[in-house]
Design a protein around this motif. Structure first.
Motif, PDB file in Angstrom:
ATOM      1  N   UNK A  90       0.935  -1.092   0.058  1.00 44.42           N
ATOM      2  CA  UNK A  90       0.162  -0.077   0.010  1.00 44.42           C
ATOM      3  C   UNK A  90       0.803   1.247  -0.006  1.00 44.42           C
ATOM      4  N   UNK A  91       2.060   1.323   0.582  1.00 45.07           N
ATOM      5  CA  UNK A  91       2.969   2.296   0.724  1.00 45.07           C
ATOM      6  C   UNK A  91       3.494   2.535  -0.802  1.00 45.07           C
ATOM      7  N   UNK A  92       3.700   1.319  -1.389  1.00 42.50           N
ATOM      8  CA  UNK A  92       4.065   1.437  -2.904  1.00 42.50           C
ATOM      9  C   UNK A  92       3.260   2.083  -3.800  1.00 42.50           C
ATOM     10  N   UNK A  93       2.045   1.829  -3.563  1.00 41.31           N
ATOM     11  CA  UNK A  93       1.035   2.410  -4.326  1.00 41.31           C
ATOM     12  C   UNK A  93       0.836   3.874  -3.956  1.00 41.31           C
ATOM     13  N   UNK A  94       0.906   4.285  -2.787  1.00 45.12           N
ATOM     14  CA  UNK A  94       1.057   5.778  -2.404  1.00 45.12           C
ATOM     15  C   UNK A  94       2.104   6.349  -2.751  1.00 45.12           C
ATOM     16  N   UNK A  95       3.267   5.660  -2.962  1.00 46.23           N
ATOM     17  CA  UNK A  95       4.622   6.165  -3.619  1.00 46.23           C
ATOM     18  C   UNK A  95       4.531   6.675  -4.941  1.00 46.23           C
ATOM     19  N   UNK A  96       3.836   5.843  -5.709  1.00 47.33           N
ATOM     20  CA  UNK A  96       3.469   6.008  -6.960  1.00 47.33           C
ATOM     21  C   UNK A  96       2.512   7.351  -7.131  1.00 47.33           C
ATOM     22  N   UNK A  97       1.566   7.771  -6.506  1.00 51.34           N
ATOM     23  CA  UNK A  97       0.923   8.706  -6.397  1.00 51.34           C
ATOM     24  C   UNK A  97       1.483  10.114  -5.854  1.00 51.34           C
ATOM     25  N   UNK A  98       2.308   9.816  -4.970  1.00 52.26           N
ATOM     26  CA  UNK A  98       3.390  10.920  -4.612  1.00 52.26           C
ATOM     27  C   UNK A  98       4.389  11.205  -5.613  1.00 52.26           C
ATOM     28  N   UNK A 100      20.426   1.359  -1.128  1.00 55.89           N
ATOM     29  CA  UNK A 100      19.233   1.134  -0.411  1.00 55.89           C
ATOM     30  C   UNK A 100      17.940   1.853  -1.159  1.00 55.89           C
ATOM     31  N   UNK A 101      16.817   1.210  -0.776  1.00 57.61           N
ATOM     32  CA  UNK A 101      15.463   1.664  -1.290  1.00 57.61           C
ATOM     33  C   UNK A 101      15.062   2.738  -0.544  1.00 57.61           C
ATOM     34  N   UNK A 102      14.867   4.043  -1.009  1.00 58.32           N
ATOM     35  CA  UNK A 102      13.931   5.082  -0.219  1.00 58.32           C
ATOM     36  C   UNK A 102      13.135   5.684  -1.248  1.00 58.32           C
ATOM     37  N   UNK A 103      11.713   5.584  -0.578  1.00 61.39           N
ATOM     38  CA  UNK A 103      10.693   6.052  -1.438  1.00 61.39           C
ATOM     39  C   UNK A 103      10.751   7.583  -1.832  1.00 61.39           C
ATOM     40  N   UNK A 104      10.302   7.694  -3.178  1.00 60.70           N
ATOM     41  CA  UNK A 104      10.600   9.097  -4.166  1.00 60.70           C
ATOM     42  C   UNK A 104      12.042   9.259  -4.459  1.00 60.70           C
ATOM     43  N   UNK A 105      12.967   8.306  -4.084  1.00 60.20           N
ATOM     44  CA  UNK A 105      14.435   8.547  -4.630  1.00 60.20           C
ATOM     45  C   UNK A 105      14.692   8.155  -5.902  1.00 60.20           C
ATOM     46  N   UNK A 106      15.572   9.202  -6.561  1.00 59.95           N
ATOM     47  CA  UNK A 106      15.827   8.741  -8.074  1.00 59.95           C
ATOM     48  C   UNK A 106      17.668   8.793  -8.190  1.00 59.95           C
ATOM     49  N   UNK A 107      18.164   8.523  -7.043  1.00 59.79           N
ATOM     50  CA  UNK A 107      19.721   8.230  -7.244  1.00 59.79           C
ATOM     51  C   UNK A 107      20.218   9.443  -6.890  1.00 59.79           C
ATOM     52  N   UNK A 108      21.521   9.582  -6.758  1.00 60.16           N
ATOM     53  CA  UNK A 108      22.372   8.457  -7.108  1.00 60.16           C
ATOM     54  C   UNK A 108      22.864   7.519  -6.061  1.00 60.16           C
TER      55      UNK A 108
END
Length: 360
Positions: A65-73, A260-268
């Protein structure tokens, strides 16, 4: 990264072979109890008497559910960025139009003053009172030019004013959209943090041995799903060759393994699932949408049996997760908070479909 004869990194080939082997063997370790066995003696405020597998399912559901909300974010944040840029562009256009309007008004003022100095008499009337035929003909030509200049000036004034009005309406619409995007982003962030906090609380209440067992249960579920997927014979048809763009994307994505995985992150240094695939394909030379849901919606779809390294595998019915196919029945992906970018079986999660950023 050194490449093997099929154009993929040798390290990736070895890792994917291991994934396949694990998927086919999928044998539980003897030291662990059966997945459905209850955890002994629930702690106060702990799992509430649930079995460890039930805890796993709840934690997994919260992260999904957090993953779905991350997509919305992510989508709201992307829209917010576009809208902010649009507002800046409109503001610059307004400044240019205002400068042009100021110049046009100066010209109009000069023409009005010239007419006042002429006694306020229209040029056509002065021509009729002129008794010299030569002067009359010259005056006709000048009057026509004056009329054309006046008409042109008035037309430019009207067009510039219309442009300013249009910019004002556009800016108002963009501000409204920006407010909506900000609200959606804030709501999604609130949902994400709540789900993550709940999942992390559940995990933190487990003893170290239970946390290790929880992770093993996650991996066991993935191995079982991968074995079933491989057992369907899917790899008999799946392609092994990638385009040059696809190879660059795969090389980049696999080079991020361990981050590491961090929601909303695009690197590096950190990524979420779609941040990883978007960045990898940017290196591959293709701009793709930010979220897994938009990647699924907008990119060309291909059959699973036709996928090749570099293609994106979209997971779950709501398209809330994505990994990049690297060949050998495996994907590289950023799984969830608390996990790192890793290689996994392509069939270890429910596949919604496959998209191809460089379809040709």
């Amino acid at each position: 990264m050194r490449r093997d004869g099929r154009g993929r990194g040798a390290g990736v080939a070895a890792a994917t072979a291991l994934v396949c082997a694990l998927g086919m063997s999928a044998v539980p370790e003897a030291a662990y109890a059966a997945p459905g066995e209850p955890t002994p003696g629930p702690e106060p405020g702990g799992s509430g008497g649930k079995s460890l597998d039930e805890v796993r399912q709840e934690v997994e559901g919260l992260y999904r559910k957090a993953g779905s909300a991350t997509d919305a974010y992510n989508l709201a944040r992307e829209k917010q960025t576009r809208q902010e840029r649009a507002i800046v562009k409109i503001a610059r256009a307004v400044v240019t139009a205002q400068k042009e309007m100021a110049g046009l008004r100066q010209q109009a003022g000069a023409m009005a003053r010239a007419q006042y100095r002429g006694g306020g008499m229209p040029a056509e009337a002065r021509l009729l009172l002129n008794g010299d035929p030569g002067d009359f003909l010259d005056g006709v030509t000048l009057a026509r030019k004056g009329q054309q200049a006046t008409h042109g000036l008035m037309s430019r004034l009207e067009r510039t004013q219309a442009a300013l009005d249009r910019y004002a309406r556009s800016a108002s619409r963009e501000w409204e959209r920006l407010d909506r995007s900000r609200a959606k982003k804030a709501a999604a962030k609130k949902q994400i943090t709540a789900k993550l906090a709940r999942a992390q609380r559940l995990e933190s209440r487990l003893e170290k041995k239970e946390r290790e067992r929880l992770r093993w249960l996650e991996e066991e579920k993935a191995r079982t799903a991968q074995a079933k997927w491989l057992g369907s014979g899917i790899l008999r048809d799946v392609g092994t060759s990638a385009t040059s763009s696809g190879r660059r994307a795969v090389d980049f994505a696999t080079a991020q393994i361990g981050k590491n995985y961090v929601w909303g992150a695009v690197g590096p240094d950190t990524y979420d699932c779609s941040g990883l695939t978007q960045r990898a394909w940017a290196v591959g030379g293709r701009a793709i949408p930010r979220t897994s849901q938009e990647q699924w919606r907008l990119l060309p779809k291909v059959a699973v049996k036709d996928m090749r390294p570099g293609d994106l595998v979209i997971y779950f019915p709501d398209a809330s997760h994505v990994g990049m196919y690297v060949g050998g029945g495996a994907v590289v992906h950023a799984p969830r908070p608390g996990r790192r970018v890793t290689i996994a079986g392509a069939g270890s999660m429910p596949i919604l479909g496959v998209v191809r950023p460089d379809r040709r």
